[in-house]
Design a protein around this motif. Structure first.
Motif, short mmCIF file in Angstrom:
data_model
loop_
_atom_site.label_atom_id
_atom_site.label_comp_id
_atom_site.label_asym_id
_atom_site.label_seq_id
_atom_site.Cartn_x
_atom_site.Cartn_y
_atom_site.Cartn_z
N GLY A 131 0.35 2.26 2.97
CA GLY A 131 -0.45 3.55 3.45
C GLY A 131 -1.49 3.94 2.69
N LEU A 132 -1.66 3.70 1.36
CA LEU A 132 -2.61 4.31 0.56
C LEU A 132 -4.05 3.37 0.79
N VAL B 87 -9.97 0.15 1.19
CA VAL B 87 -10.40 -1.09 1.89
C VAL B 87 -10.20 -0.97 3.46
N PRO B 88 -11.44 -1.86 4.00
CA PRO B 88 -11.73 -1.87 5.27
C PRO B 88 -10.24 -2.19 6.10
N ALA B 89 -10.10 -1.84 7.40
CA ALA B 89 -9.08 -1.87 8.03
C ALA B 89 -8.85 -3.50 8.22
N ALA B 90 -9.61 -4.26 8.35
CA ALA B 90 -9.66 -5.62 8.46
C ALA B 90 -9.00 -6.52 7.44
N ALA B 91 -8.98 -5.59 6.32
CA ALA B 91 -8.74 -6.39 4.84
C ALA B 91 -7.35 -5.72 4.36
N HIS C 95 -2.99 -6.57 1.04
CA HIS C 95 -1.73 -6.31 0.48
C HIS C 95 -0.61 -7.58 0.41
N GLY C 96 -0.89 -8.53 1.27
CA GLY C 96 -0.28 -9.89 1.01
C GLY C 96 -0.38 -10.45 -0.41
#
Length: 112
Positions: free
Chosen positions: A31-32, A37-41, A46-47
């Motif tokens: 959520g943070l 970071v950009p949406a695509a990343a 996170h993984g």
């Protein structure tokens, strides 16, 4: 640079939250992440952070288990070896005393 530092701090705090409560850190972190970071990343980053977090937890828990195993069973093994050494030493001394007594009594009997 500041974004990376803040993301690392968020990762640390959410990891601590997970360590304390057992749940919720990954969800708060994802959520943070849109702030840093950009949406695509978001999903790949996170993984990777979850992978590193869980891998370090696995390594540290493995080290802790090894330490506890050595602390508990190492002391037991050390005590067992010490008891064996002492009992062997006293057994040898007892046989030595008995042997000396028998040797002396037999040799003294031959002289009389």
């Amino acid at each position: 640079m500041l974004n990376d530092s803040l993301l690392a701090l968020a990762n640390l705090l959410t990891s601590a939250l997970t360590a304390i409560t057992g749940v919720g850190g990954g969800m708060i972190l994802i959520g943070l992440m849109p702030f840093f970071v950009p949406a695509a990343a978001i999903v790949p980053v996170h993984g990777v952070t979850q992978l590193v977090s869980n891998a370090t937890r696995l390594v540290w828990s493995g080290c802790l288990r090894l330490y506890l195993f050595l602390a508990i069973f190492g002391g037991l093994i050390d005590g067992t070896v010490d008891i064996w050494r002492v009992s062997t030493l006293y057994t040898f001394r007892a046989y030595s005393v008995i042997y000396r007594y028998l040797y002396l009594t037999n040799n003294l009997a031959k002289h009389f």
